[in-house]
Design an enzyme around this catalytic site. Structure first.
Site, PDB file in Angstrom:
ATOM      1  N   LEU A  90      49.669  81.042  68.265  1.00  0.00           N
ATOM      2  CA  LEU A  90      50.916  81.527  68.076  1.00  0.00           C
ATOM      3  C   LEU A  90      51.664  80.678  69.206  1.00  0.00           C
ATOM      4  O   LEU A  90      51.308  81.368  70.307  1.00  0.00           O
ATOM      5  CB  LEU A  90      51.115  83.083  67.983  1.00  0.00           C
ATOM      6  CG  LEU A  90      50.019  83.703  66.866  1.00  0.00           C
ATOM      7  CD1 LEU A  90      50.211  85.388  67.334  1.00  0.00           C
ATOM      8  CD2 LEU A  90      50.343  83.337  65.647  1.00  0.00           C
ATOM      9  N   ALA A 132      52.604  81.806  74.704  1.00  0.00           N
ATOM     10  CA  ALA A 132      51.670  81.319  73.544  1.00  0.00           C
ATOM     11  C   ALA A 132      50.453  82.180  73.665  1.00  0.00           C
ATOM     12  O   ALA A 132      49.799  82.422  74.689  1.00  0.00           O
ATOM     13  CB  ALA A 132      51.408  79.870  73.496  1.00  0.00           C
ATOM     14  N   LYS A 133      49.618  82.233  72.617  1.00  0.00           N
ATOM     15  CA  LYS A 133      48.316  82.802  72.677  1.00  0.00           C
ATOM     16  C   LYS A 133      47.321  82.346  71.421  1.00  0.00           C
ATOM     17  O   LYS A 133      48.077  82.185  70.190  1.00  0.00           O
ATOM     18  CB  LYS A 133      48.482  84.170  72.464  1.00  0.00           C
ATOM     19  CG  LYS A 133      47.195  85.100  73.185  1.00  0.00           C
ATOM     20  CD  LYS A 133      47.435  84.710  74.820  1.00  0.00           C
ATOM     21  CE  LYS A 133      46.342  85.478  75.612  1.00  0.00           C
ATOM     22  NZ  LYS A 133      46.495  85.426  77.050  1.00  0.00           N
ATOM     23  N   GLY A 134      46.380  82.014  71.547  1.00  0.00           N
ATOM     24  CA  GLY A 134      45.431  81.801  70.575  1.00  0.00           C
ATOM     25  C   GLY A 134      44.043  82.471  70.749  1.00  0.00           C
ATOM     26  O   GLY A 134      43.734  83.056  71.486  1.00  0.00           O
ATOM     27  N   ASP A 187      40.550  82.358  78.600  1.00  0.00           N
ATOM     28  CA  ASP A 187      40.898  83.641  78.374  1.00  0.00           C
ATOM     29  C   ASP A 187      39.671  84.513  78.115  1.00  0.00           C
ATOM     30  O   ASP A 187      38.443  83.733  78.554  1.00  0.00           O
ATOM     31  CB  ASP A 187      41.796  83.811  76.995  1.00  0.00           C
ATOM     32  CG  ASP A 187      42.566  85.250  77.129  1.00  0.00           C
ATOM     33  OD1 ASP A 187      41.879  86.155  77.081  1.00  0.00           O
ATOM     34  OD2 ASP A 187      43.836  85.337  76.918  1.00  0.00           O
TER      35      ASP A 187
END
Length: 744
Positions: A90, A132-134, A187
């Site tokens: 995202l 953003a993050k995935g 992460d």
């Protein structure tokens, strides 16, 4: 579809979209599935690698065009699917960055990633890219292979720069605009995977090369630098400084979440040799030391930090004070010694492990340092199910029950936002995780932009890769200092309105309503007070809490960034020095022309200006002058820069800030506020009396001599009230020359 082997992108798009809506009704989910399949590919689908050959399939769509998806809506979403792995990425904007998480929440990993994106958007307000993050879940293969598949799925859909030209991704059905910026980071579960991601980027000949994933063997090692913990420590130091405690020279009591093998917990609890760590816990053990020797316990924590994969069980029991020890969380019950009873302020003689953790969290200590994983504090009004961290339901406490004076959020999501607010309303000193631990993303952002610069120089043959890596290593501490300065100034930007909250309340309330009206803020989503609560607080003379101001600070920066980036302001030649100051000192001296041509020069200038104006001018500085003068944000920033330079406000602020721990912090804040008021008055005058657009350089050149002459003419002839103010500052410990300047 799994049964037939038909892993068509269209089919999985429909399944993903319906599932993302988190609908529990089977019939409704089926209906949504059909609707979303049609809608995604007719309206929202931007790109699909349907024709690609490989182990994964991916599609990219615009979430704003899909009804029923939960807020917040990112600008882009990529869904990657294969028999072995599936995941989402995202992005809040075209230039965005954030970590990729190896999730263990196979049923609702999108919900997890969406929550992290929300926090990342706020955290990234201080850096060039937006949030953003995935995340991915491994289904039938080893984790690293799943990570590789996920990365390939993302790169399959990403455009490239080749010889200065945008080249669309190969064999992709594309319906969106050029979109070549994709940056990822480590992460949970992927901390050591940066080199893997960068090798795949090189395999794809992706233009960012090893700037694709920050860190890795040729990047900045966050744990070695201690960058996240040291950045968060700036918040902790300020909290204590404002209650007249210098934690670098005075002993103070601490409870902690985490263990010494962890980056943030371990680095954080080595930042002062005056820490008295009374208790800590992780997923395995509970550590109790009711009367520690600060120096000896610091040395033992240092040993554990250097010991690979250490746990609290490795702590030397001979160094633990009487009544303490290390206890397994699997124990049925733990005997509580009189010393621990006194330390925790309890009377129980034995407790179950979860009960003991509950008591530790509520202990009467100076600092609660969170360096762990999990959410441990909520508000009394929240149910555990709303928190989304079932594994810690049994130990979680309410913000109103905390008895620590200060909270440092080195880790993410340790508190719910309502838990923070409740704690702050009961007198606790806390910011947010996004503000406290922004040092990590700030460091990564500098690394990526430095590599973009240096990689272009290497490609031109003006530097070898070995020389580049040596230069990167040489600049490590300088990059750290740039990051810590941002941490310092952001916390100061929160402290000022807190110190004068009745004065700023109405302005901030109007600003919230303005952002909401512009569609830039969802009050309910960010737990900001509604109009009824605002009225109640005004009547009770209660201001905004620090956690609320942290959110408002971030949205102020997001709003200003968007306004400036969409204007021609970043192209003003005057801001070349602003661009150069983003980089560590060796680079502008050696590569000034290359910096001017940096591919993200507009974004860097805009970020630097946004941070400068909001940190120094105040959360609602731009909005206030828009209200008063009717001028636009770019013109207000031009006026700010003229005032900043003409009155030499930077030197004034630096001289005031150099007095940390030497004078009362409230005196410091009042002096900083005085400098801020000078900027406000000068900016307002410029906006009302000068023709727009301001020529920044010429206006400074015109006004500076007169201001200097006026200041010189006042020497020895200050009016009585100014002389009295200067004398008060001198009596408070301010050097005479600085006191006189502030008084003027």
């Amino acid at each position: 579809q799994e049964a037939t082997g038909d892993y068509s992108t269209a089919g999985w798009a429909a399944v993903h979209a319906a599932w993302a809506c988190d609908d529990q009704n089977a019939q409704e989910a089926s209906r949504l599935c059909r609707l979303k399949a049609i809608q995604l590919f007719q309206e929202a689908n931007g790109a699909s690698n349907l024709s690609q050959t490989g182990a994964q399939e991916a599609f990219k769509f615009d979430p704003s065009k899909v009804p029923d998806l939960p807020e917040p809506r990112p600008m882009f979403e990529i869904f990657v699917y294969s028999p072995n792995v599936e995941g989402v990425h995202l992005r809040g904007g075209k230039v965005a960055r954030g970590g990729l998480r190896w999730s263990d929440r196979i049923e609702d990993y999108r919900t997890e990633i969406l929550g992290l994106l929300k926090a990342q958007m706020v955290k990234n307000a201080v850096i060039v890219p937006v949030g953003a993050k995935g995340g991915f879940v491994a289904k039938q293969a080893e984790g690293i292979e799943c990570y590789k598949t996920f990365i390939r799925g993302l790169l399959d859909l990403t455009d490239n720069f080749i010889e200065g030209q945008i080249v669309p991704a190969h064999n992709v059905v594309r319906h969106d605009d050029d979109d070549p910026y994709l940056v990822v980071a480590a992460d949970k579960g992927t901390a050591t995977f940066s080199d893997i991601a960068n090798e795949i980027a090189k395999e794809y000949n992706f233009w960012l090369s090893d700037a694709f994933a920050s860190g890795g063997s040729s990047g900045y090692d966050h744990k070695k630098m201690g960058i996240t913990a040291r950045g968060a420590w700036e918040s902790v130091k300020r909290h204590f400084r404002e209650i007249q405690v210098n934690i670098q020279t005075q002993d103070f009591s601490v409870i902690g979440i985490g263990d010494m093998s962890g980056d943030v917990f371990g680095n954080g609890l080595l930042l002062s040799q005056h820490i008295k760590l009374l208790a800590a816990f992780n997923h395995l053990h509970i550590f109790l030391d009711p009367n520690p020797n600060p120096q000896k316990s610091w040395e033992e924590r240092q040993r554990l930090f250097n010991l690979p994969r250490s746990t609290w069980a490795d702590y030397n029991p001979k160094l633990i004070s009487e009544g303490g020890g290390v206890f397994s969380r699997k124990s049925k019950s733990i005997l509580i010694s009189p010393e621990v009873q006194a330390m925790l302020g309890i009377q129980a003689k034995s407790l179950k492990p979860n009960e003991l953790i509950h008591a530790i969290l509520c202990a009467p200590v100076d600092l609660l340092w969170n360096g762990g994983i999990g959410t441990y504090v909520k508000a009394q009004t929240e149910h555990h199910a709303e928190v989304g961290d079932k594994s810690n339901d049994a130990v979680r406490v309410n913000g109103q029950d905390l008895r620590c004076k200060v909270v440092g959020e080195g880790g993410n999501l340790g508190f719910t936002q309502l838990g923070r607010i409740e704690y702050a309303q009961n007198g606790g000193r806390i910011n947010t995780d996004a503000l406290d631990n922004s040092g990590g993303v700030d460091c990564s952002d500098h690394e990526v932009n430095i590599k973009i610069l240096l990689n272009a120089i290497v490609a031109n043959g003006d530097m070898t890769n070995k020389q580049r890596n040596h230069l990167l290593a040489e600049m490590t501490e300088q990059v750290s200092e740039l990051v810590f300065k941002n941490n310092y100034l952001q916390t100061q930007a929160i402290s000022i309105p807190l110190s004068i909250y009745p004065q700023m309340f109405d302005l901030h309330a109007r600003f919230i309503r303005h952002l909401e009206k512009q569609g830039q803020l969802d009050r309910e989503l960010e737990f900001l007070p509604n109009n009824k609560i605002l009225a109640e607080r005004r009547a009770a003379q209660q201001g905004f809490t620090s956690p609320e101001l942290c959110i408002l600070l971030a949205y102020s920066k997001i709003s200003l960034y968007q306004a400036l980036l969409g204007s021609d302001l970043p192209e003003d030649p005057y801001f070349r020095s602003i661009l150069e100051n983003y980089f560590p000192t060796p680079l502008p001296t050696r590569f000034a022309e290359e910096i001017a041509q940096h591919r993200l020069h507009r974004e860097i200038i805009t970020t630097q200006l946004t941070n400068l104006v909001i940190n120094r001018g105040g959360i609602a500085f731009v909005y206030m002058l828009e209200e008063e003068t009717g001028q636009t944000a770019p013109e207000i920033v031009r006026a700010f820069m003229v005032a900043w330079e003409v009155f030499d406000i930077e030197k004034l602020c630096l001289d005031i800030e150099a007095l940390d721990n030497q004078i009362n912090s409230q005196v410091q804040l009042k002096m900083i506020m005085s400098a801020r008021q000078q900027i406000e008055r000068a900016s307002r005058w410029l906006l009302r009396h000068h023709r727009m657009p301001l020529d920044i350089a010429k206006t400074i050149e015109t006004l500076r001599p007169g201001v200097t002459q006026l200041a010189d003419s006042l020497d020895g002839a200050e009016p009585e009230d100014l002389e009295k103010l200067a004398q008060q500052l001198i009596e408070a410990g301010v050097p005479s020359e600085l006191a006189t300047r502030v008084a003027r």
